[in-house]
Design a protein around this motif. Structure first.
Motif, PDB file in Angstrom:
ATOM      1  N   ASN A 157       8.378   9.945  -0.620  1.00 61.57           N
ATOM      2  CA  ASN A 157       8.170   8.432  -1.423  1.00 61.57           C
ATOM      3  C   ASN A 157       6.331   7.811  -2.231  1.00 61.57           C
ATOM      4  N   CYS A 158       6.190   8.732  -1.988  1.00 61.16           N
ATOM      5  CA  CYS A 158       4.852   8.937  -2.213  1.00 61.16           C
ATOM      6  C   CYS A 158       4.251  10.318  -2.589  1.00 61.16           C
ATOM      7  N   ASP A 159       2.715  10.338  -3.009  1.00 59.36           N
ATOM      8  CA  ASP A 159       2.016  11.986  -3.091  1.00 59.36           C
ATOM      9  C   ASP A 159       1.286  11.521  -1.346  1.00 59.36           C
ATOM     10  N   GLN A 194      -2.370   2.441  -5.337  1.00 61.29           N
ATOM     11  CA  GLN A 194      -1.201   1.929  -3.553  1.00 61.29           C
ATOM     12  C   GLN A 194      -0.065   2.031  -4.759  1.00 61.29           C
ATOM     13  N   ILE A 195       1.057   2.550  -4.416  1.00 61.76           N
ATOM     14  CA  ILE A 195       2.183   1.920  -4.784  1.00 61.76           C
ATOM     15  C   ILE A 195       2.745   0.970  -4.133  1.00 61.76           C
ATOM     16  N   ILE A 237      -0.064   9.278   2.069  1.00 63.99           N
ATOM     17  CA  ILE A 237      -0.633   8.217   2.905  1.00 63.99           C
ATOM     18  C   ILE A 237      -1.935   8.225   3.011  1.00 63.99           C
ATOM     19  N   TYR A 270       0.775   3.837   1.233  1.00 60.30           N
ATOM     20  CA  TYR A 270       1.262   4.277   0.140  1.00 60.30           C
ATOM     21  C   TYR A 270       0.463   4.516  -1.118  1.00 60.30           C
ATOM     22  N   ASN A 271       0.303   5.532  -1.434  1.00 59.91           N
ATOM     23  CA  ASN A 271      -0.248   6.298  -3.111  1.00 59.91           C
ATOM     24  C   ASN A 271      -0.126   7.926  -4.104  1.00 59.91           C
ATOM     25  N   ASP A 272       0.282   7.281  -4.739  1.00 62.80           N
ATOM     26  CA  ASP A 272       0.699   7.876  -5.713  1.00 62.80           C
ATOM     27  C   ASP A 272      -0.142   9.163  -6.270  1.00 62.80           C
TER      28      ASP A 272
END
Length: 547
Positions: free
Chosen positions: A422-424, A479-480, A426, A472-474
């Protein structure tokens, strides 16, 4: 007797002889001689009968003679104990041979002709199995055919036999033996060829053997999926048997087909480094030893999907017998005392952060009673065998692989597995809600302090309340998403000056010491009563990091 009588008698005898020649019977002698009976002249019927009889006799004699001559001729042709001319078995001329000689000659030829008995079982171009007459049971009906051929012309009348024997010479008779092959002696071996070639499909596999002294690209070894091979030993044997019994011979390929692995997974794609987390320890030989030992017990752990990891179960009870040494640990919330396995909480804290950053589900974790030096508020995790554990569940679809090791004073926890979905990456955000200052030291009665001995100073700890969030970060660091995790409350501890109970009042209400100076005159200004001064907080040595 006179000459005339003599002549007369001679004439009479001549006459008699003449009459006898004419078939007459001389009844009596003449002139004193007894006469021969006078034969009567044959009648025509009697003459005919006599002639017939003579003819019959002559015919019989001729027949007998003919029969005798014929028998001699037959005997010369049919009275033999060898094969008649014109009899062949398997194109072998048996003329003039005895039965024993014929059997030997035919069998010799049959043996020489067994070179065509060849069946080759083929697995591949480099692996072939050849079977010949030497490997199977070969039999012939030679004796039966020899007996049948020998009996030709040996039944019926002599003339029938004679004519048949002559006919054999004119019109040759060709007979053939029958060859029978029983391949049962090679059945087990033929079946084993097929059975030995059957292989299960190899599923893809990975082995994890992290070693800080090896390049990290060598920590994993991979087995790619390999199709299996299924063979049919029953079909192979049936084809081989038919080739022999039906005498078609030739080459036979082992029946086989490919079995594909159940999965074509490439483990290289799901054993990537998810996170590497580092803490730094204080320099203390026993503590460094304990941390390195605990790391080695965890290093190489594999947690399957849905499986729960337990640090206590993984390391086992951390005792001196297990190799752990004494180092500082937290006792009674605020006090540091040497104990077995001091320092392992840095291992659990380092691993805890790696698990958080890998998006694993934390199922058990306890924070320390106060904020630590190697991990800030909200990020620590304490363990105590039997009462406090660090546990987390692998919620991913594939296994995760844990590497833990030390490098100098650095403590590393690395988790490998499939990339985050879900992300690149954490990050962890700790929001401080409230703090309580350390405050001034307080005196505490402690009977372990000797009477009149030096007071013992215990460092104070500020109280802290904080909330911890997962961010959660891309790939660009934006931050996503975020997720609240937990709230930690660290107790407030005043600094303590521990004294023997007998000395307690003296520290609470100290008596001023007398001086040699003259007592000053009373003054309108009041003098302040001296109050105890807290001893300065001692600076811990490099080995005083919290367990």
């Amino acid at each position: 007797m006179s000459f005339d009588d003599i002549n007369r008698n001679n004439n009479t005898e001549e006459k008699i002889n003449n009459e006898t020649m004419q078939g007459a019977i001389i009844p009596a002698a003449v002139n004193g001689y007894k006469k021969a009976p006078v034969r009567k002249k044959l009648t025509p019927v009697a003459a005919s009968i006599l002639i017939v009889c003579l003819l019959i006799i002559a015919a019989l004699a001729g027949i007998y003679l003919y029969s005798f001559l014929q028998n001699e001729k037959y005997s010369e042709v049919i009275d033999k104990d060898t094969f008649y001319e014109g009899i062949y078995i398997d194109n072998i001329n048996l003329t003039g041979l005895t039965k024993a000689e014929a059997i030997t000659k035919v069998n010799s030829q049959l043996k020489a002709d067994e070179g065509d008995i060849i069946v080759t079982v083929i697995w591949d171009e480099n692996e072939k199995y050849t079977y010949t007459a030497e490997d199977v049971n070969v039999s012939y009906n030679t004796s039966e055919i020899i007996e049948e051929a020998y009996n030709l012309g040996r039944s019926g009348s002599d003339s029938e036999r004679y004519n048949l024997v002559l006919s054999l010479a004119e019109n040759n008779v060709h007979m053939n033996t029958t060859r029978t092959i029983d391949p049962s002696p090679i059945e087990d071996e033929v079946r084993e060829i097929a059975l030995s070639k059957s292989t299960m499909a190899s599923e893809p596999a990975v082995a994890f053997h992290p070693d800080k002294n090896m390049p990290k690209e060598q920590w994993f070894s991979y087995d790619d999926p390999v199709p299996g091979i299924q063979t049919d030993d029953e079909a192979l044997w049936q084809m081989t048997k038919d080739a022999f019994t039906e005498q078609t011979f030739g080459e036979i390929e082992v029946p086989k087909w490919e079995i594909l692995p159940e999965t074509n997974l490439d483990y290289r794609e799901i054993t990537q480094l998810i996170v590497s987390f580092k803490t730094v320890q204080a320099r203390n030989s026993n503590r460094e030893h304990n941390i390195a030992l605990a790391c080695s017990l965890i290093n190489g752990s594999v947690v399957l999907p849905g499986e729960e990891f337990s640090m206590n179960n993984t390391t086992g009870q951390r005792t001196a017998a297990a190799g752990f040494k004494e180092a500082n640990t937290i006792i009674d919330g605020n006090e540091l005392v040497p104990d077995i396995a001091g320092g392992v909480c840095q291992v659990s804290g380092t691993l805890f952060n790696a698990a958080l950053l890998s998006d694993l589900e934390i199922t058990e974790r306890f924070h320390h009673s106060f904020e630590l030096g190697y991990l800030k508020r909200g990020r620590d995790a304490t363990v105590n065998y039997g009462t406090a554990d660090l546990k987390f569940v692998n919620t991913l679809d594939h296994p995760i692989y844990i590497a833990m090791y030390t490098d100098g004073l650095n403590v590393y926890a690395e988790i490998y597995g499939p990339p985050l979905e879900n992300c690149d990456h954490i990050s962890i955000w700790v929001k401080t809600i409230n703090t309580i200052p350390v405050g001034d030291p307080v005196y505490v009665k402690d009977s372990t302090v000797p009477v009149g001995g030096e007071p013992v100073f215990i460092e104070g700890r500020q109280g802290i309340t904080c909330e911890v969030y997962k961010i959660y970060n891309d790939k660009d660091g934006n931050q996503i998403g975020s997720e609240y995790l937990y709230t930690d409350v660290y107790k407030h501890f005043y600094p303590e000056i521990r004294v023997n109970p007998s000395d307690y009042e003296g520290y609470i209400n100290p008596t001023p010491e007398p001086t040699d100076e003259p007592t000053p005159s009373p003054s309108t200004s009041s003098s302040a009563t001296a109050s105890p001064t807290a001893s300065p907080s001692p600076t811990p040595d490099e080995g005083s990091a919290i367990g």
